[in-house]
Enzyme design. Structure first.
Site, PDB file in Angstrom:
ATOM      1  N   THR A  47       0.824  -1.208   0.000  1.00  0.00           N
ATOM      2  CA  THR A  47       0.000   0.000   0.000  1.00  0.00           C
ATOM      3  C   THR A  47       0.856   1.255   0.000  1.00  0.00           C
ATOM      4  O   THR A  47       0.640   2.181  -0.783  1.00  0.00           O
ATOM      5  CB  THR A  47      -0.929   0.000   1.223  1.00  0.00           C
ATOM      6  OG1 THR A  47      -1.807  -1.121   1.146  1.00  0.00           O
ATOM      7  CG2 THR A  47      -1.755   1.280   1.284  1.00  0.00           C
ATOM      8  N   TYR A 110     -12.676  -3.563  -6.250  1.00  0.00           N
ATOM      9  CA  TYR A 110     -13.640  -2.607  -6.809  1.00  0.00           C
ATOM     10  C   TYR A 110     -15.069  -2.988  -6.450  1.00  0.00           C
ATOM     11  O   TYR A 110     -15.840  -2.169  -5.960  1.00  0.00           O
ATOM     12  CB  TYR A 110     -13.483  -2.496  -8.325  1.00  0.00           C
ATOM     13  CG  TYR A 110     -14.462  -1.506  -8.929  1.00  0.00           C
ATOM     14  CD1 TYR A 110     -14.230  -0.136  -8.843  1.00  0.00           C
ATOM     15  CD2 TYR A 110     -15.636  -1.941  -9.546  1.00  0.00           C
ATOM     16  CE1 TYR A 110     -15.132   0.775  -9.367  1.00  0.00           C
ATOM     17  CE2 TYR A 110     -16.539  -1.036 -10.069  1.00  0.00           C
ATOM     18  CZ  TYR A 110     -16.293   0.316  -9.983  1.00  0.00           C
ATOM     19  OH  TYR A 110     -17.193   1.210 -10.494  1.00  0.00           O
ATOM     20  N   TYR A 140      -4.030 -10.398   2.195  1.00  0.00           N
ATOM     21  CA  TYR A 140      -3.842  -9.027   2.678  1.00  0.00           C
ATOM     22  C   TYR A 140      -5.199  -8.460   3.077  1.00  0.00           C
ATOM     23  O   TYR A 140      -6.040  -8.178   2.232  1.00  0.00           O
ATOM     24  CB  TYR A 140      -3.188  -8.191   1.576  1.00  0.00           C
ATOM     25  CG  TYR A 140      -2.754  -6.797   1.989  1.00  0.00           C
ATOM     26  CD1 TYR A 140      -2.899  -6.309   3.284  1.00  0.00           C
ATOM     27  CD2 TYR A 140      -2.163  -5.945   1.051  1.00  0.00           C
ATOM     28  CE1 TYR A 140      -2.496  -5.037   3.635  1.00  0.00           C
ATOM     29  CE2 TYR A 140      -1.754  -4.662   1.392  1.00  0.00           C
ATOM     30  CZ  TYR A 140      -1.931  -4.218   2.685  1.00  0.00           C
ATOM     31  OH  TYR A 140      -1.529  -2.946   3.028  1.00  0.00           O
ATOM     32  N   LYS A 170      -1.371 -10.634   6.116  1.00  0.00           N
ATOM     33  CA  LYS A 170      -1.074  -9.349   6.741  1.00  0.00           C
ATOM     34  C   LYS A 170      -2.400  -8.758   7.198  1.00  0.00           C
ATOM     35  O   LYS A 170      -3.306  -8.563   6.384  1.00  0.00           O
ATOM     36  CB  LYS A 170      -0.383  -8.397   5.773  1.00  0.00           C
ATOM     37  CG  LYS A 170      -0.103  -7.025   6.417  1.00  0.00           C
ATOM     38  CD  LYS A 170       0.432  -5.996   5.451  1.00  0.00           C
ATOM     39  CE  LYS A 170       0.659  -4.673   6.195  1.00  0.00           C
ATOM     40  NZ  LYS A 170       1.039  -3.560   5.289  1.00  0.00           N
TER      41      LYS A 170
END
Length: 307
Positions: A47, A110, A140, A170
């Site tokens: 990110t 999305y 993630y 994560k």
């Protein structure tokens, strides 16, 4: 113990840009080498790498450049998640072929309200299309950005279907109850909190380390915390890493990180971000740097790259 052995810190490496907003590859490589030298692994294209502002071709080329610079693939955990499954497959195949330690995969982000069946199909299609025994996938979970949470039921299903491939996650949700529940429910699964400030609670429960934005600034301190063996040293390093994290996490993270790196690398170009993000103003940067100075913060020098 997780598939990574001893707890490790991985860094979602911030990406430097030139004035035309092209990736500054030599500067990126120099920073990657510095981070590895400080005891960290590299979660490139995370990110805080602005991964979703990079094209597929840029990510492939940048990973190749890092590998060509003799950075050990075992230090690399590139982000390969994408909304388009074809792009996720290509990025994941590329990382697996390079023998990276694993890949960090966002869910497709999305469409909102997708089912666990849909997410299972996404991860399953990628894994089967790559078709590599070398592939290691970390999920993630960052629902505040993606709007697509990764449920414990989905984790359980993926582990059952791909026990040698889906090896960790994560958790960047910031929800300690969720991290704690995963650590207790999935022993041996590599759970990486998204903040070093949680390590004091997470490590005794078997956390695999952390994958943290602020590891760009304090990789050595986090590596020391993970390696310490005495309660006294652990408390000292926990306090140190938490203090910096507490300051930076209150700010827009990417421009904040890049402002600090720019100051310590003595190169203003580090502060550039790609739109729609905006860089810190001089006033914002100076205010943050003053706070960090108050903590006694510094960064060891990085090999300089010609402008």
């Amino acid at each position: 113990m997780s598939a990574f052995g001893k707890p490790r810190v991985f860094v979602p490496v911030v990406t430097p840009f030139r004035p035309d907003l092209a990736v500054d590859t030599p500067r990126f490589i120099a920073f990657c080498r510095w981070l590895v030298g400080q005891g960290a692994g590299l979660a490139v294209f995370g990110t805080n790498s602005e991964a979703n502002s990079l094209s597929l071709a840029e990510r492939r080329a940048l990973l190749d450049a890092v590998l060509d610079a003799d950075v050990d693939a075992a230090q690399l955990l590139p982000g390969t998640g994408a909304c388009a499954i074809t792009e996720a497959i290509e990025l994941t195949r590329h990382a697996a072929a390079a023998n990276c330690a694993g890949v960090l995969m966002l869910p497709p982000f999305y469409y909102q309200g997708v089912s666990d069946d849909g997410l299972f199909a996404y991860y399953s299609e990628v894994i089967q299309a790559v078709g590599s025994d070398a592939l290691r996938v970390l999920l993630y979970h960052i629902p505040q950005f993606t709007g697509v949470p990764i449920s414990h039921a989905l984790i359980e299903r993926l582990i059952a279907a791909y026990p040698n491939t889906v090896i960790g996650i994560k958790d960047s949700s910031g929800d300690w109850a969720n991290t704690e529940a995963m650590l207790k429910r999935f022993p041996g699964f590599a759970v990486f909190p998204g903040s070093e400030a949680l390590l004091g609670k997470a490590l005794p429960l078997g956390a695999a380390g952390c994958i943290s934005a602020t590891a760009n600034l304090q990789p050595h301190a986090i590596a020391r915390l993970l390696a310490t063996t005495t309660a006294e040293d652990r408390a000292m390093w926990e306090a140190k890493v938490t203090a910096l994290r507490t300051v930076v996490q209150t700010l827009p993270m990417i421009p904040a990180l890049k402002a600090v790196v720019a100051h310590h690398m003595k190169h203003a170009g580090w502060s550039r971000v790609r739109p729609p993000l905006t860089a810190f103003s001089t006033e914002q940067a100076n205010a943050l740097l003053a706070q960090l100075d108050g903590l006694g913060f510094s960064m060891p020098p990085v090999q300089q790259v010609a402008a």
